[in-house]
Write an enzyme that holds these catalytic residues in place. Sequence first.
Site, PDB file in Angstrom:
ATOM      1  N   HIS A  92     -27.864  -7.796 106.829  1.00 18.73           N
ATOM      2  CA  HIS A  92     -27.107  -9.037 107.008  1.00 18.73           C
ATOM      3  C   HIS A  92     -27.012  -9.354 108.497  1.00 18.73           C
ATOM      4  O   HIS A  92     -27.011  -8.458 109.340  1.00 18.73           O
ATOM      5  CB  HIS A  92     -25.699  -8.914 106.392  1.00 18.73           C
ATOM      6  CG  HIS A  92     -24.994 -10.222 106.315  1.00 18.73           C
ATOM      7  ND1 HIS A  92     -24.315 -10.754 107.392  1.00 18.73           N
ATOM      8  CD2 HIS A  92     -24.903 -11.133 105.319  1.00 18.73           C
ATOM      9  CE1 HIS A  92     -23.825 -11.943 107.035  1.00 18.73           C
ATOM     10  NE2 HIS A  92     -24.168 -12.190 105.781  1.00 18.73           N
ATOM     11  N   GLU A 140     -30.807 -16.927 106.081  1.00 18.99           N
ATOM     12  CA  GLU A 140     -29.509 -17.439 106.552  1.00 18.99           C
ATOM     13  C   GLU A 140     -29.598 -17.711 108.056  1.00 18.99           C
ATOM     14  O   GLU A 140     -29.549 -16.769 108.855  1.00 18.99           O
ATOM     15  CB  GLU A 140     -28.400 -16.399 106.346  1.00 18.99           C
ATOM     16  CG  GLU A 140     -28.113 -16.060 104.914  1.00 18.99           C
ATOM     17  CD  GLU A 140     -26.723 -15.435 104.753  1.00 18.99           C
ATOM     18  OE1 GLU A 140     -25.974 -15.927 103.921  1.00 18.99           O
ATOM     19  OE2 GLU A 140     -26.401 -14.485 105.480  1.00 18.99           O
TER      20      GLU A 140
HETATM   21  O1  G3P Z   1     -23.509 -13.608 103.470  1.00 21.02           O
HETATM   22  C1  G3P Z   1     -23.193 -14.958 103.369  1.00 21.02           C
HETATM   23  C2  G3P Z   1     -22.905 -15.556 104.674  1.00 21.02           C
HETATM   24  O2  G3P Z   1     -23.448 -14.997 105.796  1.00 21.02           O
HETATM   25  C3  G3P Z   1     -22.780 -17.026 104.700  1.00 21.02           C
HETATM   26  O3  G3P Z   1     -21.480 -17.208 105.091  1.00 21.02           O
HETATM   27  O4  G3P Z   1     -19.333 -18.330 105.190  1.00 21.02           O
HETATM   28  O5  G3P Z   1     -21.416 -19.570 105.774  1.00 21.02           O
HETATM   29  O6  G3P Z   1     -20.962 -18.952 103.393  1.00 21.02           O
HETATM   30  P1  G3P Z   1     -20.770 -18.615 104.844  1.00 21.02           P
END
Ligand code: G3P
Length: 221
Positions: A92, A140
């Site tokens: 992550h 992400e």
């Molecule tokens: O692991 C999920 C994360 O990194 C995304 O976070 O708060 O933007 O949904 P968020």
Amino acid sequence: MASPLILINFKSYREGAGNNAGQIGTAAELVMQESGVTIGVAPQFTELHPFCKHYEIPVYAQHIDPVEGAFTGRVPAFTVRAAGCVGSLINHSERRLTIADIEATVAAAKFHHLESVVCTNNAAVSAAAAAFAPTYVAIEPPELIGSGISVATANPEIIESSVAGVHRVNPEVKVLCGAGIQSGECVKKALSLGADGVLLASSVVKAKDPEAVLRDLISKI
Ligand code: G3P
């Protein structure tokens, strides 16, 4: 067609602990049972075993280590499996590993029959991660994490290029996307760009009414 995966990462949020964590677990179980959409959770480590025992939902660790034996302060993959988890996040953005560590950790997950969700920050790293044949690559963009701005609207290209790059390397690997995911519209857009689901945190974990957010998230699938 298999259900998309909506995977909720509780991170180290205070709202993701204790009674609040239980509220999210209860809501996830209810919405999954009613809708048939797979809702997974990645609670904090101390909650893994209780979650696996109490809720009929897939539970993931937030991290595992490819170790066993004389190591202290680690999270062995076999312990997570014994707790009842189905898988783990790996690499992550808030728990980065070296490329060699990612490879060893995906191998440990496979050895212990755990799904692996390898998080990545761009399309090139997504394609590189696919070479290890994890269950999922989760793209992400770090700058959008926790921003409330959805990757599906702010950077749809990174989802499309990650899906293309991952499938060029290994068509079996599924792709999640995350960062700022907060509504059924975001999920619909992500799926239309080729993702197999979403990885999200703050919009559910910090919500006053997590059940309402979960219902909205699955409403356009
Ligand atoms: O692991 C999920 C994360 O990194 C995304 O976070 O708060 O933007 O949904 P968020």
